[in-house]
Design a protein around this motif. Structure first.
Motif, mmCIF file in Angstrom:
data_model
loop_
_atom_site.group_PDB
_atom_site.id
_atom_site.type_symbol
_atom_site.label_atom_id
_atom_site.label_comp_id
_atom_site.label_asym_id
_atom_site.label_seq_id
_atom_site.Cartn_x
_atom_site.Cartn_y
_atom_site.Cartn_z
ATOM 1 N N SER A 73 -2.548 -1.182 -12.503
ATOM 2 C CA SER A 73 -3.135 -1.711 -11.283
ATOM 3 C C SER A 73 -3.959 -0.622 -10.634
ATOM 4 O O SER A 73 -3.547 0.539 -10.634
ATOM 5 C CB SER A 73 -2.044 -2.174 -10.311
ATOM 6 O OG SER A 73 -2.619 -2.554 -9.071
ATOM 7 N N SER A 76 -1.916 1.491 -7.881
ATOM 8 C CA SER A 76 -0.853 2.477 -8.082
ATOM 9 C C SER A 76 -0.599 2.713 -9.565
ATOM 10 O O SER A 76 -0.794 1.813 -10.380
ATOM 11 C CB SER A 76 0.442 1.947 -7.461
ATOM 12 O OG SER A 76 1.536 2.787 -7.724
ATOM 13 N N MET A 78 1.841 2.586 -12.635
ATOM 14 C CA MET A 78 2.825 1.521 -12.872
ATOM 15 C C MET A 78 3.826 1.881 -13.956
ATOM 16 O O MET A 78 3.521 2.645 -14.858
ATOM 17 C CB MET A 78 2.105 0.243 -13.318
ATOM 18 C CG MET A 78 1.048 -0.291 -12.411
ATOM 19 S SD MET A 78 1.634 -1.363 -11.105
ATOM 20 C CE MET A 78 2.702 -2.498 -11.920
ATOM 21 N N LEU A 118 5.399 -0.303 -8.857
ATOM 22 C CA LEU A 118 4.252 0.452 -8.364
ATOM 23 C C LEU A 118 4.833 1.775 -7.882
ATOM 24 O O LEU A 118 5.562 1.812 -6.885
ATOM 25 C CB LEU A 118 3.545 -0.291 -7.230
ATOM 26 C CG LEU A 118 2.773 -1.551 -7.664
ATOM 27 C CD1 LEU A 118 3.694 -2.770 -7.679
ATOM 28 C CD2 LEU A 118 1.620 -1.797 -6.735
ATOM 29 N N PRO A 121 1.735 3.746 -4.424
ATOM 30 C CA PRO A 121 0.493 3.102 -3.983
ATOM 31 C C PRO A 121 -0.384 4.066 -3.181
ATOM 32 O O PRO A 121 0.112 4.797 -2.322
ATOM 33 C CB PRO A 121 0.979 1.948 -3.107
ATOM 34 C CG PRO A 121 2.374 1.670 -3.583
ATOM 35 C CD PRO A 121 2.923 3.006 -3.995
#
Length: 180
Positions: A73, A76, A78, A118, A121
């Motif tokens: 993602s 962040s 992962m 995550l 972030p």
């Protein structure tokens, strides 16, 4: 006449491969059968730098087992995580081998169970935000989806390293990132 028939056949084949329905492109059946979908995806709202997780239901409508090998993602770094018993305590840890979604089946990603972690972030994830994800399957296929952020106190889960999860079950802890 022969030349005309060859051109007509080529045009007919070309048009059937690029069919549309009221301006919406159709997906060839073979492509649709090679992947999975994510139903009801959501992510727990969190402050920047605070671990959080994404959830939903992985749906495999194919005739073969599929394995989610990793997730990514832009929000962040992962990891795929699971909850498991270790030394009498429920702990969160990276999921070795990924999430296997059996043929014609589903696999739930939920608080207190398997989830997409995550790790840190870069920005706040506020309720209502849309967060994009890519799941990479073991066959190299990538599945993109978007999850909405929700405020969630749930069963008292904490996605911070070493924090207990007292409401979910006494003694629930999470090892430091990178530990198995």
């Amino acid at each position: 006449m022969r030349k005309f028939l060859i051109v007509a056949a080529a045009l007919a084949l070309g048009l059937t491969g690029c069919g549309t329905n009221d301006g919406v492109a159709t997906t060839p059946p073979a492509a649709a059968a090679t992947t999975l979908t994510v139903k009801d995806p959501w992510v727990k709202a969190a402050d920047a730098g605070t671990m959080t997780a994404a959830f939903g239901v992985l749906v495999n409508d194919t005739d073969r087992d599929l394995t989610v090998a990793s997730a990514a993602s832009p929000a962040s770094p992962m990891e795929l995580h699971e909850m498991t018993m270790k030394d009498g305590a429920m702990v969160m840890q990276p999921k070795e081998g990924g999430f296997v979604v059996k043929a014609k089946s589903t696999h739930e990603l939920s608080p207190g169970g398997d989830h997409l972690m995550l790790m840190k972030p870069a920005h706040d994830i506020k309720a209502g935000d849309q967060v994009t994800f890519d799941l990479k399957l073991s066959d190299g296929t990538t599945v993109a989806f978007t999850a909405v952020a929700k405020p969630f106190v749930g069963a008292g889960e904490s996605y911070a390293p070493g924090m207990a999860m007292p409401s979910a079950a006494p003694g629930m802890t999470m090892p430091s990132p990178g530990r198995s």
